[in-house]
Design a protein around this motif. Structure first.
Motif, PDB file in Angstrom:
ATOM      1  N   UNK A 552      56.783 -84.255  93.665  1.00  0.00           N
ATOM      2  CA  UNK A 552      56.231 -83.750  94.931  1.00  0.00           C
ATOM      3  C   UNK A 552      57.155 -84.029  96.114  1.00  0.00           C
ATOM      4  N   UNK A 553      57.737 -85.237  96.120  1.00  0.00           N
ATOM      5  CA  UNK A 553      58.534 -85.646  97.291  1.00  0.00           C
ATOM      6  C   UNK A 553      59.970 -85.109  97.215  1.00  0.00           C
ATOM      7  N   UNK A 554      60.339 -84.543  96.051  1.00  0.00           N
ATOM      8  CA  UNK A 554      61.681 -83.967  95.933  1.00  0.00           C
ATOM      9  C   UNK A 554      62.707 -84.912  95.328  1.00  0.00           C
ATOM     10  N   UNK A 555      62.240 -85.934  94.635  1.00  0.00           N
ATOM     11  CA  UNK A 555      63.161 -86.878  94.005  1.00  0.00           C
ATOM     12  C   UNK A 555      63.182 -86.725  92.486  1.00  0.00           C
ATOM     13  N   UNK A 556      62.854 -85.526  91.996  1.00  0.00           N
ATOM     14  CA  UNK A 556      62.768 -85.380  90.541  1.00  0.00           C
ATOM     15  C   UNK A 556      64.112 -85.627  89.864  1.00  0.00           C
ATOM     16  N   UNK A 557      65.200 -85.473  90.638  1.00  0.00           N
ATOM     17  CA  UNK A 557      66.527 -85.751  90.086  1.00  0.00           C
ATOM     18  C   UNK A 557      66.715 -87.224  89.709  1.00  0.00           C
ATOM     19  N   UNK A 558      65.859 -88.081  90.233  1.00  0.00           N
ATOM     20  CA  UNK A 558      65.983 -89.513  89.941  1.00  0.00           C
ATOM     21  C   UNK A 558      65.121 -89.949  88.760  1.00  0.00           C
TER      22      UNK A 558
END
Ligand SMILES: [Zn+2]
Length: 756
Positions: A552-558
């Motif tokens: 949701x917050x846009x940190x799926x790359x982590x």
């Protein structure tokens, strides 16, 4: 790895000696306002006091006790201190060891102060005067002051042109300088100080004498670079040098010579260190030679921060060889500090080259810069899990949602860490949040005209609200700072004479309630998992929330990195006081109070490796009654205990000195006016502070140490070895370090610093 001292050999007697707390190779941390709120409220993400000046701040030395503190000293740069006039004034007025400085360094922790040459590298001259700098060190009451240096910057250009940034305007900026000029010269633009130190009068009278800065006329920069340079030759806003590298190198040496003279003629309480600059091993070696000839016994290698490890190793080796030659020729000892560099893979070279201290902030700062922010060892590093605060400029609903999501996740993560039910934690949090918003309306209606809400400063209103309303903190944590600030603003505007329309409060509350409707988000799924598996606080359960949040917050790359972190739970492996107290919060990337604490943890982990590679070794001999005669410990040793001094004075890594009932006396210190050799007191003072040494080698020519020394030290974590033959002692120290008799690394002369 554990952080307690490690000891392996136990062949002779063992007892802890507490001498100086200073270990043998010292690790300094630069002072950059690295502090945290001692009473930060992690649950609600609230500062202890809303007014920053009222907070109880903790520095790294306030968090760790002396035996586990992962630093051996503090480096205080004038450039850094000067960034705040208030801070500068506090330091100068009180000295850094007094509470009035707010830094309040413990008495036993050494401090080095320097100019901070990196900060003025783009100026044509260092902005500090030699004499005035010595007085600054004296005012700060630091242990060591460093001579005024100028970074030796390289360039492939034909020359370097300095321009005063204050002479540029909106219509003529640095970017408007013609290519003909910037392609030919290395142009350095910086705002020059209003006043230059006196020595500039001689070097550049035009620059020194000016008291106002006229804007540049663009026509000044027309024509060839040489024409421009000619035109600017007497201009108070410009300095040109054909060989600026040489100028900076010479100036650094010249300052060291002058400061040494002033220092010798005065009675300063600090030790003076000469800054050494160069551009390759040969020039550093040359500068070292000259500085030693000036009479220095303490050198500081500058200009290597950020350089590749191999280059710095070569420079250390070159300097180490020169220093060793000098030590052996004059039967003396030299200490050497390396500024802004501490790489684990260079420790062997550093040890063999006789380097005695380093400073670096990189382990601390890596806690919030770049990835892999949580360190266990240099090879085992993890990404801290980002739980983000709402950002400025977002609308209220987004801020509330971000706060709610963060709190839900944080509660789940803590339950996961405690092996407790995540479903219960989420449920309990949700109920508290719901109650906080449900009861708000009636509180406001009853208290909106309280005297405390008449205050003109919003901070006072917020401070009262958070203590007076039972859920004042919860509102900040779960519904955002912005939400509580809006409330506070309404309360301030609200007056019995001119009341705020109740609908304004209601709209605000309804807005929050509407966002809360989507929560708790993952309760049902987590509950299901808990029931199905009959287990609590598992990775699979917390992963539901982490994945939902990060996506949701846009940190799926982590996410891959987060999985690695949560599977490994590295904070459980760490026994530092921070991981023990805060657990998973140290591995969460969120604001200064978590991030900087993680930085302190990283420093502790780094220090473990530092101690492994460069063990804390002390070499001492008991003082004799003759010690008060000569001016320094070194001269006493050379004169009265020469059999010992002759074989130990050039030993690398080890710290060397004598022991009296007053404690440990380092080799370079002045001798005390009187010497006490009372054996009981000697034993007591020895046992008092040696927690920071791993091994102590004692030369005792006549008779073994008395029993009370053994008794006082027994059971402590440090090994003591006694020798009656100094040659055997030397060999034992080298064996302990793993160094051969000719321990010095090869002396290279080829490598240059990048850019030269
Ligand atoms: Zn830790």
């Amino acid at each position: 790895m554990k952080f307690a001292r490690r000891h392996c050999l136990r062949e002779t007697e063992k007892f802890t000696v507490s001498l100086s707390e200073s270990p043998t190779v010292r690790f300094y941390v630069p002072e950059w306002d690295d502090n945290v709120d001692a009473h930060y409220d992690f649950e609600h993400d609230e500062h202890s006091k809303l007014n920053p000046s009222e907070r109880d701040l903790q520095y790294i030395w306030d968090i760790f006790d002396p035996s586990t503190l992962p630093i051996d000293g503090v480096l205080i740069s004038r450039e850094q201190v000067g960034e705040s006039q208030a801070k500068h004034d506090r330091f100068v007025e009180h000295g850094v060891y007094e509470p009035g400085s707010h830094l309040d360094v413990p008495d036993w922790l050494p401090t080095i102060s320097d100019c901070g040459a990196w900060g003025y590298k783009s100026l044509p001259f260092p902005p500090y005067d030699n004499q005035e700098m010595l007085e600054f060190y004296d005012d700060l009451n630091v242990s060591v002051g460093v001579t005024v240096d100028h970074l030796v910057l390289g360039s492939g250009e034909a020359g370097r042109l300095y321009l005063d940034e204050r002479a540029f305007t909106n219509s003529f900026t640095e970017d408007d300088l013609p290519d003909a000029l910037t392609d030919t010269f290395d142009v350095m633009v910086a705002a020059w100080p209003d006043e230059w130190p006196d020595y500039v009068e001689e070097e550049a009278p035009a620059v020194y004498e000016t008291d106002s800065v006229d804007p540049f006329d663009p026509s000044l920069f027309e024509g060839t670079a040489e024409t421009v340079q000619e035109r600017l030759s007497d201009d108070p806003r410009a300095v040109y040098r054909k060989d600026d590298t040489q100028f900076r190198y010479e100036l650094t040496l010249q300052n060291a010579a002058e400061m040494h003279e002033i220092y010798e003629a005065n009675d300063y309480s600090f030790r003076l260190m000469a800054a050494v600059q160069g551009w390759n091993p040969a020039s550093y070696a040359q500068a070292t030679k000259k500085t030693l000839q000036q009479g220095y016994q303490y050198l500081g290698i500058g200009g290597v921060a950020g350089s590749p490890t191999g280059v710095v190793q070569d420079i250390m080796a070159a300097i180490g060889n020169i220093v060793k030659e000098h030590e052996r020729e004059y039967t003396t000892r030299i200490d050497t500090h390396v500024f802004g560099f501490a790489k684990t893979d260079a420790f062997d070279t550093a040890g063999r080259s006789g380097m005695t201290s380093f400073d670096s902030a990189s382990m601390l700062r890596s806690a919030w810069t770049g990835g892999k922010n949580y360190h266990l060892t240099s090879g085992k590093r993890y990404d801290a899990l980002r739980v983000r605060f709402p950002q400025n400029g977002e609308d209220l609903s987004t801020s509330i949602e971000k706060a709610l999501r963060a709190q839900e996740l944080l509660h789940a993560l803590r339950a996961f860490d405690d092996n407790e039910s995540i479903a219960e934690a989420i449920h309990a949090w949700y109920q508290t949040a719901e109650q906080a918003i449900e009861e708000l309306d009636s509180y406001l209606w009853e208290h909106r005209w309280d005297d405390a809400y008449n205050a003109s400063r919003l901070r006072d209103i917020k401070e009262h609200f958070r203590s007076d309303y039972a859920h004042g903190r919860e509102l900040k944590g779960s519904f955002s700072t912005r939400f509580r600030r809006r409330l506070a603003k309404l309360l301030r505007a609200d007056d019995p004479e001119d009341p705020v329309d109740r609908a304004e409060y209601e709209t605000l509350i309804e807005n929050a309630k509407a966002v809360l409707q989507d929560f708790p988000r993952m309760l049902a799924q987590v509950e299901q998992q808990e029931n199905d598996s009959d287990r609590c606080g598992t990775f699979e359960q917390v992963w539901l929330l982490v994945k939902d949040y990060a996506t949701w917050i846009g940190d799926e790359g982590h996410l891959d990195a987060y999985e690695e972190l949560l599977q490994a739970e590295p904070w459980r492996e760490c026994t530092c006081t921070l991981c023990e107290e805060y657990g998973i919060d140290i591995a969460i990337f969120r604001g200064n109070n978590r991030n900087r604490r993680r930085g302190f943890h990283n420093k502790r982990r780094f220090y473990d490796q530092f101690e492994d590679d460069l063990p804390k070794v002390l070499v001492v001999t008991p003082a004799t009654a003759q010690m008060s005669g000569p001016p320094t410990i070194e001269s006493h040793l050379a004169k009265h205990q020469s059999a010992f001094w002759q074989v130990v004075h050039d030993l690398p890594v080890a710290e060397i000195g004598t022991v009296s009932a007053q404690g440990f006396h380092e080799w370079w210190e002045p001798t005390p006016p009187t010497v006490s050799l009372d054996p009981d007191q000697m034993a007591a003072s020895l046992a008092d502070t040696a927690t920071r040494y791993q091994e102590i080698f004692v030369y005792i020519p006549d008779h073994p140490l008395r029993d009370q020394v053994h008794d006082a030290i027994d059971g402590e974590d440090c090994q003591l070895r006694q020798y009656t033959d100094p040659a055997n002692l030397r060999q034992a120290v080298l064996d302990r370090l793993g160094y051969e008799a000719d321990f010095l690394p090869d002396h290279p002369i080829q490598t240059s610093l990048p850019g030269l």
